[in-house]
Design a protein around this motif. Structure first.
Motif, PDB file in Angstrom:
ATOM      1  N   GLY A 180      32.265 -61.161  14.327  1.00 39.13           N
ATOM      2  CA  GLY A 180      32.629 -61.814  13.279  1.00 39.13           C
ATOM      3  C   GLY A 180      34.292 -62.153  13.282  1.00 39.13           C
ATOM      4  O   GLY A 180      34.985 -61.351  14.276  1.00 39.13           O
ATOM      5  N   ASP A 181      34.691 -62.598  12.285  1.00 38.89           N
ATOM      6  CA  ASP A 181      36.214 -62.771  12.370  1.00 38.89           C
ATOM      7  C   ASP A 181      36.985 -61.513  11.762  1.00 38.89           C
ATOM      8  O   ASP A 181      38.042 -61.455  12.026  1.00 38.89           O
ATOM      9  N   ALA A 182      36.310 -60.485  11.163  1.00 40.23           N
ATOM     10  CA  ALA A 182      36.680 -59.270  10.772  1.00 40.23           C
ATOM     11  C   ALA A 182      36.284 -58.202  11.486  1.00 40.23           C
ATOM     12  O   ALA A 182      37.050 -57.106  11.735  1.00 40.23           O
ATOM     13  N   VAL A 183      35.080 -58.345  11.788  1.00 37.35           N
ATOM     14  CA  VAL A 183      34.453 -57.130  12.693  1.00 37.35           C
ATOM     15  C   VAL A 183      33.441 -57.412  13.715  1.00 37.35           C
ATOM     16  O   VAL A 183      32.842 -58.396  13.523  1.00 37.35           O
ATOM     17  N   ASN A 184      33.638 -56.781  14.773  1.00 36.68           N
ATOM     18  CA  ASN A 184      32.620 -56.967  15.872  1.00 36.68           C
ATOM     19  C   ASN A 184      31.908 -55.602  15.995  1.00 36.68           C
ATOM     20  O   ASN A 184      32.353 -54.558  16.132  1.00 36.68           O
ATOM     21  N   LEU A 185      30.557 -55.733  16.031  1.00 38.66           N
ATOM     22  CA  LEU A 185      29.673 -54.392  16.216  1.00 38.66           C
ATOM     23  C   LEU A 185      28.526 -54.611  16.869  1.00 38.66           C
ATOM     24  O   LEU A 185      27.960 -55.844  17.140  1.00 38.66           O
ATOM     25  N   THR A 186      27.953 -53.566  17.494  1.00 40.91           N
ATOM     26  CA  THR A 186      26.657 -53.595  18.450  1.00 40.91           C
ATOM     27  C   THR A 186      25.651 -52.594  17.884  1.00 40.91           C
ATOM     28  O   THR A 186      26.211 -51.372  17.698  1.00 40.91           O
ATOM     29  N   LEU A 187      24.317 -52.790  17.436  1.00 37.77           N
ATOM     30  CA  LEU A 187      23.539 -52.080  16.801  1.00 37.77           C
ATOM     31  C   LEU A 187      22.437 -52.110  17.960  1.00 37.77           C
ATOM     32  O   LEU A 187      22.044 -52.659  18.667  1.00 37.77           O
ATOM     33  N   VAL A 188      22.087 -50.639  18.326  1.00 37.67           N
ATOM     34  CA  VAL A 188      21.105 -50.372  19.243  1.00 37.67           C
ATOM     35  C   VAL A 188      19.946 -49.502  18.627  1.00 37.67           C
ATOM     36  O   VAL A 188      20.457 -48.535  17.828  1.00 37.67           O
ATOM     37  N   GLY A 189      18.959 -49.676  18.826  1.00 36.70           N
ATOM     38  CA  GLY A 189      17.749 -48.782  18.546  1.00 36.70           C
ATOM     39  C   GLY A 189      16.457 -49.283  18.912  1.00 36.70           C
ATOM     40  O   GLY A 189      16.314 -50.241  19.733  1.00 36.70           O
ATOM     41  N   PRO A 190      15.316 -48.345  18.490  1.00 35.02           N
ATOM     42  CA  PRO A 190      13.830 -48.732  19.002  1.00 35.02           C
ATOM     43  C   PRO A 190      13.567 -50.285  18.647  1.00 35.02           C
ATOM     44  O   PRO A 190      13.580 -50.718  17.277  1.00 35.02           O
ATOM     45  N   GLY A 191      12.930 -51.200  19.376  1.00 34.83           N
ATOM     46  CA  GLY A 191      12.784 -52.481  18.924  1.00 34.83           C
ATOM     47  C   GLY A 191      11.334 -52.458  18.495  1.00 34.83           C
ATOM     48  O   GLY A 191      10.862 -53.733  18.054  1.00 34.83           O
ATOM     49  N   ALA A 192      10.223 -51.739  18.955  1.00 36.76           N
ATOM     50  CA  ALA A 192       9.062 -51.833  18.412  1.00 36.76           C
ATOM     51  C   ALA A 192       8.494 -50.534  18.171  1.00 36.76           C
ATOM     52  O   ALA A 192       9.111 -49.459  18.694  1.00 36.76           O
ATOM     53  N   GLY A 193       7.291 -50.634  18.121  1.00 38.17           N
ATOM     54  CA  GLY A 193       6.341 -49.135  17.909  1.00 38.17           C
ATOM     55  C   GLY A 193       6.295 -48.834  16.304  1.00 38.17           C
ATOM     56  O   GLY A 193       6.911 -49.401  15.523  1.00 38.17           O
ATOM     57  N   GLY A 194       5.095 -48.124  15.987  1.00 39.82           N
ATOM     58  CA  GLY A 194       4.598 -47.727  14.706  1.00 39.82           C
ATOM     59  C   GLY A 194       5.750 -47.109  13.974  1.00 39.82           C
ATOM     60  O   GLY A 194       5.981 -47.861  12.584  1.00 39.82           O
ATOM     61  N   ALA A 195       6.452 -45.964  14.321  1.00 38.83           N
ATOM     62  CA  ALA A 195       7.390 -45.536  13.568  1.00 38.83           C
ATOM     63  C   ALA A 195       8.669 -46.427  13.179  1.00 38.83           C
ATOM     64  O   ALA A 195       9.136 -46.429  12.045  1.00 38.83           O
ATOM     65  N   ALA A 196       9.241 -46.914  14.138  1.00 32.01           N
ATOM     66  CA  ALA A 196      10.529 -47.811  14.096  1.00 32.01           C
ATOM     67  C   ALA A 196      10.060 -48.587  12.982  1.00 32.01           C
ATOM     68  O   ALA A 196      10.972 -49.140  12.208  1.00 32.01           O
ATOM     69  N   THR A 197       8.994 -49.618  13.387  1.00 32.99           N
ATOM     70  CA  THR A 197       8.768 -50.762  12.503  1.00 32.99           C
ATOM     71  C   THR A 197       8.228 -50.268  11.057  1.00 32.99           C
ATOM     72  O   THR A 197       8.711 -50.985  10.155  1.00 32.99           O
ATOM     73  N   ALA A 198       7.625 -49.197  10.931  1.00 32.81           N
ATOM     74  CA  ALA A 198       7.420 -48.794   9.653  1.00 32.81           C
ATOM     75  C   ALA A 198       8.562 -48.280   8.694  1.00 32.81           C
ATOM     76  O   ALA A 198       8.708 -48.441   7.727  1.00 32.81           O
ATOM     77  N   SER A 199       9.711 -47.880   9.698  1.00 33.33           N
ATOM     78  CA  SER A 199      10.895 -47.708   8.973  1.00 33.33           C
ATOM     79  C   SER A 199      11.366 -48.590   8.323  1.00 33.33           C
ATOM     80  O   SER A 199      11.995 -48.640   7.242  1.00 33.33           O
ATOM     81  N   ALA A 200      11.314 -50.182   8.973  1.00 35.97           N
ATOM     82  CA  ALA A 200      12.020 -51.003   8.593  1.00 35.97           C
ATOM     83  C   ALA A 200      11.207 -51.564   7.169  1.00 35.97           C
ATOM     84  O   ALA A 200      11.631 -51.934   6.226  1.00 35.97           O
ATOM     85  N   VAL A 201       9.810 -51.331   7.358  1.00 32.17           N
ATOM     86  CA  VAL A 201       9.146 -51.932   5.981  1.00 32.17           C
ATOM     87  C   VAL A 201       9.207 -51.081   5.161  1.00 32.17           C
ATOM     88  O   VAL A 201       9.472 -51.336   3.747  1.00 32.17           O
ATOM     89  N   VAL A 202       9.537 -49.787   5.156  1.00 32.68           N
ATOM     90  CA  VAL A 202       9.575 -48.811   4.081  1.00 32.68           C
ATOM     91  C   VAL A 202      11.063 -48.898   3.354  1.00 32.68           C
ATOM     92  O   VAL A 202      11.452 -49.092   2.433  1.00 32.68           O
ATOM     93  N   GLY A 203      12.005 -49.504   4.296  1.00 33.93           N
ATOM     94  CA  GLY A 203      13.478 -49.644   3.735  1.00 33.93           C
ATOM     95  C   GLY A 203      13.356 -50.918   3.076  1.00 33.93           C
ATOM     96  O   GLY A 203      13.832 -51.125   1.988  1.00 33.93           O
ATOM     97  N   ASP A 204      12.778 -51.867   3.400  1.00 31.00           N
ATOM     98  CA  ASP A 204      12.423 -52.988   2.332  1.00 31.00           C
ATOM     99  C   ASP A 204      11.826 -52.541   1.119  1.00 31.00           C
ATOM    100  O   ASP A 204      12.100 -53.081  -0.135  1.00 31.00           O
ATOM    101  N   LEU A 205      10.719 -51.875   1.220  1.00 26.76           N
ATOM    102  CA  LEU A 205      10.001 -51.465   0.068  1.00 26.76           C
ATOM    103  C   LEU A 205      11.048 -50.662  -1.074  1.00 26.76           C
ATOM    104  O   LEU A 205      11.013 -50.811  -2.263  1.00 26.76           O
TER     105      LEU A 205
END
Length: 436
Positions: free
Chosen positions: A289-314
């Motif tokens: 971005g024009d103010a911030v550059n960043l790189t996010l790294v983490g698990p891209g699949a799997g039950g626990a990782a995807t469930a974490s994202a679903v629960v975050g939305d909930l």
């Protein structure tokens, strides 16, 4: 304390993990949101299958569309997958009823996301999809909310764990592509039919969503140039290593003067870049971005990782956070003006299986020069088969070219001319090089 009642369709690895996570973290979630969050109804293909979670107290629906219409649920969670029905019909029904929908379905959103977002806006519902891109990495919320003050110039990433696993094993253990693919299938990282992953389509769907979020454009998966990894050989990865690169399947979206350049293809990435160090099934997303550059790294699949994202939305829904699906109202999203791939500029790695006869090297170099392509290096290796060419004769040799910055159009024209000259056999291997 009020209750947020969830209807969940799809009880595979992710669905079961969501149910388990909501049960284990019930107290913390209630403390964060001021509400209890509970699955009260489910739908799946088999009612008798043991999924490792207690479903005795929930209502069962054979039809996920009927579950989506249940007036006693507040949120519909879609974890069935697929861009068509029943996922599309069920999500549509839930949104038309004014409910919040949480989904991990990137194929559905890449094809029908705008239509579904319009329904949500018209009905008072909301559409949430953190789990649809990069598994447990919170990139959707980062682009939609945390970086809202930035003008994004580029978003790129490793968005498919299957491909990254295969490329990592090839490079680290000097194994052939087919061997690594078979191992990925044995471990459950790749499907029995791996086409969607290894041909780049899964990455393209995810990139389409990131492009919309990053640049405020309409989702347009058909504007993405797509190449997969099945043509890569061990020789290509070894050559990259010698040159100071790692090879990754990247999804890249860049703002240019001519529009948004969207592409998915194998890429040589400098080893010093953070994204070059990401190995195995891990995903990574880089945002400039024009103010911030960043790189996010983490698990891209799997039950626990995807469930974490679903629960975050909930949790967001429970808090009453129901923003626009793609960060802006659908009416404010601009058409995705496509930058032609032919205009892409950068360095190139080109491997040719050259016929071993006088004048071959001069012909190749001459055709490159005709298109204004300057060569940083030209290396001949023999025999060609050992260097990765798949259909060659015993006397053919591998010629590896590294170009300075040029254009896609120039490279393609030069290769077409070289093929017409009859001095190479088989289709050349072309890998784009990303540099600062």
């Amino acid at each position: 304390m009020s209750q947020l009642k969830i209807g969940l369709a799809g009880l595979g690895t992710v669905g079961a993990a969501v149910v388990g996570m909501l049960e284990r973290r019930a107290g913390e979630i209630a403390a964060r949101t001021g509400r209890t969050v509970k699955v009260v109804a489910v739908s799946a293909r088999s009612k008798s299958k043991d999924r490792g979670v207690d479903l005795s107290a929930v209502r069962w629906y054979d039809d996920p569309v009927e579950l989506a219409r249940d007036p006693d649920i507040d949120v519909f969670v879609e974890l069935m997958g697929g861009e068509g029905d029943p996922a599309r019909a069920a999500v549509t029904a839930a949104l038309q009823a004014g409910r919040a929908v949480v989904t991990a379905n990137k194929a559905l959103l890449a094809r029908h996301g705008l239509e579904l977002a319009k329904i949500a806006e018209a009905s008072g519902g909301s559409l949430h999809f953190e789990a649809a891109v990069a598994g447990g990495i919170p990139i959707v919320k980062t682009l939609r909310e945390a970086l809202g003050g930035n003008r994004i110039g580029r978003v790129s990433g490793i968005l498919n764990g299957t491909c990254n696993y295969i490329l990592t094993r090839m490079a680290d253990e000097k194994l052939a592509f087919d061997t690594c693919l078979s191992e990925a299938q044995r471990l459950g990282y790749a499907e029995a039919d791996p086409t969607f992953d290894i041909d780049g389509h899964d990455t393209a769907h995810k990139l389409a969503l990131l492009t919309s979020l990053a640049f405020g454009t309409q989702v347009d998966a058909d504007s993405i140039y797509v190449e997969g990894i099945r043509s890569l050989t061990l020789a290509d990865l070894e050559a990259a290593d010698e040159l100071g690169f790692n090879v990754k399947l990247l999804g890249v979206a860049v703002r240019t003067d001519e529009g948004i350049e969207q592409r998915v293809h194998p890429t040589m990435v400098p080893k010093g870049w953070p994204i070059a160090q990401v190995s195995g099934v891990t995903n990574a997303v880089a945002v400039d971005g024009d103010a911030v550059n960043l790189t996010l790294v983490g698990p891209g699949a799997g039950g626990a990782a995807t469930a974490s994202a679903v629960v975050g939305d909930l949790i967001d829904v429970a808090k009453g956070n129901r923003g626009f699906a793609f960060g802006l109202p659908v009416s404010a999203l601009e058409p995705c003006e496509r930058a032609p791939m032919q205009r892409h500029g950068g360095g190139y790695y080109i491997r040719l299986a050259a016929v071993n006869k006088p004048g071959t090297a001069a012909t190749i170099a001459g055709r490159m020069a005709e298109e204004g392509i300057s060569l940083a290096s030209i290396v001949q290796r023999q025999p060609a088969r050992a260097a990765g060419a798949k259909t060659v004769g015993p006397e053919d040799v591998a010629v590896i070219l590294i170009t300075y910055a040029t254009t896609e159009d120039a490279v393609r024209k030069a290769i077409d001319a070289i093929e017409a000259d009859g001095v190479i056999v088989g289709r050349p291997q072309v890998i784009r090089i990303e540099k600062d």
